[in-house]
Design an enzyme around this catalytic site. Structure first.
Site, PDB file in Angstrom:
ATOM      1  N   GLU A  37      27.415  91.018   7.605  1.00 17.75           N
ATOM      2  CA  GLU A  37      28.094  92.130   8.553  1.00 17.75           C
ATOM      3  C   GLU A  37      29.058  92.788   7.746  1.00 17.75           C
ATOM      4  O   GLU A  37      29.127  92.811   6.655  1.00 17.75           O
ATOM      5  CB  GLU A  37      28.688  91.444   8.995  1.00 17.75           C
ATOM      6  CG  GLU A  37      30.177  92.651   9.662  1.00 17.75           C
ATOM      7  CD  GLU A  37      31.525  91.865  10.552  1.00 17.75           C
ATOM      8  OE1 GLU A  37      31.766  92.648  11.609  1.00 17.75           O
ATOM      9  OE2 GLU A  37      31.756  90.734   9.851  1.00 17.75           O
ATOM     10  N   ASP A  62      32.462  94.274   2.578  1.00 20.16           N
ATOM     11  CA  ASP A  62      33.847  95.745   3.004  1.00 20.16           C
ATOM     12  C   ASP A  62      34.680  96.293   1.987  1.00 20.16           C
ATOM     13  O   ASP A  62      34.897  95.784   1.282  1.00 20.16           O
ATOM     14  CB  ASP A  62      34.892  95.327   3.958  1.00 20.16           C
ATOM     15  CG  ASP A  62      35.462  96.321   4.680  1.00 20.16           C
ATOM     16  OD1 ASP A  62      35.618  97.040   4.197  1.00 20.16           O
ATOM     17  OD2 ASP A  62      35.436  96.354   6.310  1.00 20.16           O
ATOM     18  N   GLU A  89      30.713  98.556  -1.837  1.00 22.07           N
ATOM     19  CA  GLU A  89      30.147 100.142  -1.050  1.00 22.07           C
ATOM     20  C   GLU A  89      28.411  98.935   0.340  1.00 22.07           C
ATOM     21  O   GLU A  89      28.129  98.747  -0.920  1.00 22.07           O
ATOM     22  CB  GLU A  89      29.713 101.282  -1.155  1.00 22.07           C
ATOM     23  CG  GLU A  89      29.453 102.507  -0.516  1.00 22.07           C
ATOM     24  CD  GLU A  89      28.262 102.569   0.380  1.00 22.07           C
ATOM     25  OE1 GLU A  89      28.450 102.687   1.485  1.00 22.07           O
ATOM     26  OE2 GLU A  89      27.028 102.536  -0.343  1.00 22.07           O
ATOM     27  N   ASP A 112      33.250 102.886  11.516  1.00 23.07           N
ATOM     28  CA  ASP A 112      34.984 104.792  11.317  1.00 23.07           C
ATOM     29  C   ASP A 112      33.548 105.410  12.277  1.00 23.07           C
ATOM     30  O   ASP A 112      32.369 105.700  11.986  1.00 23.07           O
ATOM     31  CB  ASP A 112      34.476 105.089   9.554  1.00 23.07           C
ATOM     32  CG  ASP A 112      35.408 104.102   8.899  1.00 23.07           C
ATOM     33  OD1 ASP A 112      36.608 102.753   9.915  1.00 23.07           O
ATOM     34  OD2 ASP A 112      35.242 103.807   7.560  1.00 23.07           O
ATOM     35  N   LYS A 116      34.922 113.685  14.638  1.00 27.83           N
ATOM     36  CA  LYS A 116      34.804 115.320  14.358  1.00 27.83           C
ATOM     37  C   LYS A 116      33.509 115.441  14.400  1.00 27.83           C
ATOM     38  O   LYS A 116      33.131 115.527  13.026  1.00 27.83           O
ATOM     39  CB  LYS A 116      35.858 115.792  13.428  1.00 27.83           C
ATOM     40  CG  LYS A 116      36.976 116.389  13.184  1.00 27.83           C
ATOM     41  CD  LYS A 116      38.389 116.416  12.294  1.00 27.83           C
ATOM     42  CE  LYS A 116      39.218 116.030  12.602  1.00 27.83           C
ATOM     43  NZ  LYS A 116      40.093 116.453  11.220  1.00 27.83           N
ATOM     44  N   ASP A 148      33.203 102.392  19.736  1.00 30.75           N
ATOM     45  CA  ASP A 148      33.738 101.931  21.271  1.00 30.75           C
ATOM     46  C   ASP A 148      33.942 103.107  21.175  1.00 30.75           C
ATOM     47  O   ASP A 148      34.518 103.214  22.490  1.00 30.75           O
ATOM     48  CB  ASP A 148      35.196 101.619  20.906  1.00 30.75           C
ATOM     49  CG  ASP A 148      35.806 102.894  20.032  1.00 30.75           C
ATOM     50  OD1 ASP A 148      35.449 102.593  18.673  1.00 30.75           O
ATOM     51  OD2 ASP A 148      36.738 103.140  20.377  1.00 30.75           O
TER      52      ASP A 148
HETATM   53  C1  LIG Z   1      36.555 100.943  12.046  1.00 31.22           C
HETATM   54  S1  LIG Z   1      36.885  99.246  11.358  1.00 31.22           S
HETATM   55  C2  LIG Z   1      36.059  98.071  11.787  1.00 31.22           C
HETATM   56  C3  LIG Z   1      36.240  96.652  11.171  1.00 31.22           C
HETATM   57  C4  LIG Z   1      35.765  95.496  11.873  1.00 31.22           C
HETATM   58  N1  LIG Z   1      34.253  95.882  11.686  1.00 31.22           N
HETATM   59  C5  LIG Z   1      36.131  95.201  13.661  1.00 31.22           C
HETATM   60  O1  LIG Z   1      35.558  95.857  14.464  1.00 31.22           O
HETATM   61  O2  LIG Z   1      37.123  94.725  13.633  1.00 31.22           O
HETATM   62  C6  LIG Z   1      35.658  99.275  10.353  1.00 31.22           C
HETATM   63  C7  LIG Z   1      35.014  99.097   8.539  1.00 31.22           C
HETATM   64  O3  LIG Z   1      34.669  99.395   7.699  1.00 31.22           O
HETATM   65  C8  LIG Z   1      34.657  99.457   6.169  1.00 31.22           C
HETATM   66  N2  LIG Z   1      33.346 100.430   5.976  1.00 31.22           N
HETATM   67  C9  LIG Z   1      33.638 101.631   6.632  1.00 31.22           C
HETATM   68  N3  LIG Z   1      32.069 102.227   6.288  1.00 31.22           N
HETATM   69  C10 LIG Z   1      32.407 101.286   5.315  1.00 31.22           C
HETATM   70  C11 LIG Z   1      30.947 101.219   3.603  1.00 31.22           C
HETATM   71  N4  LIG Z   1      30.279 102.281   3.614  1.00 31.22           N
HETATM   72  N5  LIG Z   1      30.767 100.298   3.290  1.00 31.22           N
HETATM   73  C12 LIG Z   1      32.375  98.769   3.231  1.00 31.22           C
HETATM   74  N6  LIG Z   1      32.766  98.963   3.821  1.00 31.22           N
HETATM   75  C13 LIG Z   1      32.469 100.354   4.654  1.00 31.22           C
HETATM   76  C14 LIG Z   1      35.891  99.794   6.619  1.00 31.22           C
HETATM   77  O4  LIG Z   1      36.669  99.942   5.486  1.00 31.22           O
HETATM   78  C15 LIG Z   1      36.426  99.053   7.431  1.00 31.22           C
HETATM   79  O5  LIG Z   1      37.355  98.041   7.376  1.00 31.22           O
END
Ligand SMILES: C[S@@+](CC[C@H](N)C(=O)[O-])C[C@H]1O[C@@H](n2cnc3c(N)ncnc32)[C@H](O)[C@@H]1O
Length: 209
Positions: A37, A62, A89, A112, A116, A148
């Site tokens: 994941e 994460d 990452e 994320d 924009k 979403d």
């Molecule tokens: C909007 S949150 C969603 C968290 C979870 N998947 C949920 O649906 O509740 C996006 C998560 O992805 C992580 N994230 C975004 N880009 C990432 C990357 N390139 N590598 C690791 N984590 C990442 C962020 O730190 C954040 O915790």
């Protein structure tokens, strides 16, 4: 700057202490299928999914320290032993630590959205990423994406049918707003409570491509 809280959990892995690629059978102590994941957040999705699939090994990635900590605590609280958590990452971690052709499933929930227009190129999931991740999936491996965010959901649903080596598991639909058996993450629940609809996209790798 955010303080990094040290994570002392048997389920937390430090990437630099793993091989390149890592020997995941040795890490988990078995040869079960491996799933990943990306962006596990606080770990609610991976915990429930791992409980449903006790004979799959899950890696939850994460780069959010507190999220990794909460994910580890959740696993410990529920006695879930088939998940390992990594603060990294995702793309770099995959290149360095995941053997090609080894993943039975990849899950990406509510990444994320970068709403924009000028920031859209920062989105994790795009055709290039989907081609990249395909190399790491086994034939018949699952690619799950949820969001979403209408524009993100429509974009991924639109380009996925053109990606070689993937079959649409929701055909004839290119996305659905409900997917039975798929657990809801924290963000999914939050957005649904706000009246938003979730886009579920599910593809499976084919032999060719
Ligand atoms: C909007 S949150 C969603 C968290 C979870 N998947 C949920 O649906 O509740 C996006 C998560 O992805 C992580 N994230 C975004 N880009 C990432 C990357 N390139 N590598 C690791 N984590 C990442 C962020 O730190 C954040 O915790």
């Amino acid at each position: 700057m955010q303080r990094i809280i040290p994570i002392e959990s048997p389920f937390f892995l430090v990437p630099s202490e793993l091989g390149s690629p890592a020997d995941w059978s040795a890490v988990f102590g078995n040869d079960n299928p491996l799933a990943l994941e990306i962006g596990c957040g606080i770990g609610d999705f991976i915990a429930r999914t791992a409980l449903d699939h006790p004979t799959t090994n899950f890696i939850a990635i994460d780069y959010y320290n507190k999220g990794c900590l909460k994910t580890c605590s959740r696993l410990e609280r529920h006695g879930i032993t088939n998940v390992r958590v990594v603060r990294a990452e995702a793309r770099q971690f995959i290149v360095e630590r995941i053997p090609k052709g080894s993943l039975a499933a990849v899950y990406i929930n509510c990444p994320d959205p970068w709403p924009k227009k000028r920031h859209r190129k920062r989105r994790l999931v795009n055709p290039q990423f989907v081609r990249f991740i395909r190399d790491y999936l086994v034939p018949g491996g699952d690619f799950h994406f949820t969001t979403d965010f209408d524009d993100y959901g429509e974009d991924v649903a639109d380009f996925m049918p053109r990606q070689p080596g993937y079959a649409n598991m929701l055909a004839p639909d290119i996305f659905r707003h409900e997917l039975e058996g798929y657990h809801l993450s924290k963000y999914m629940q939050k957005f649904m409570a706000e009246g938003k609809q979730i886009y579920f996209v599910h593809y499976r790798t084919t032999m060719e491509g």
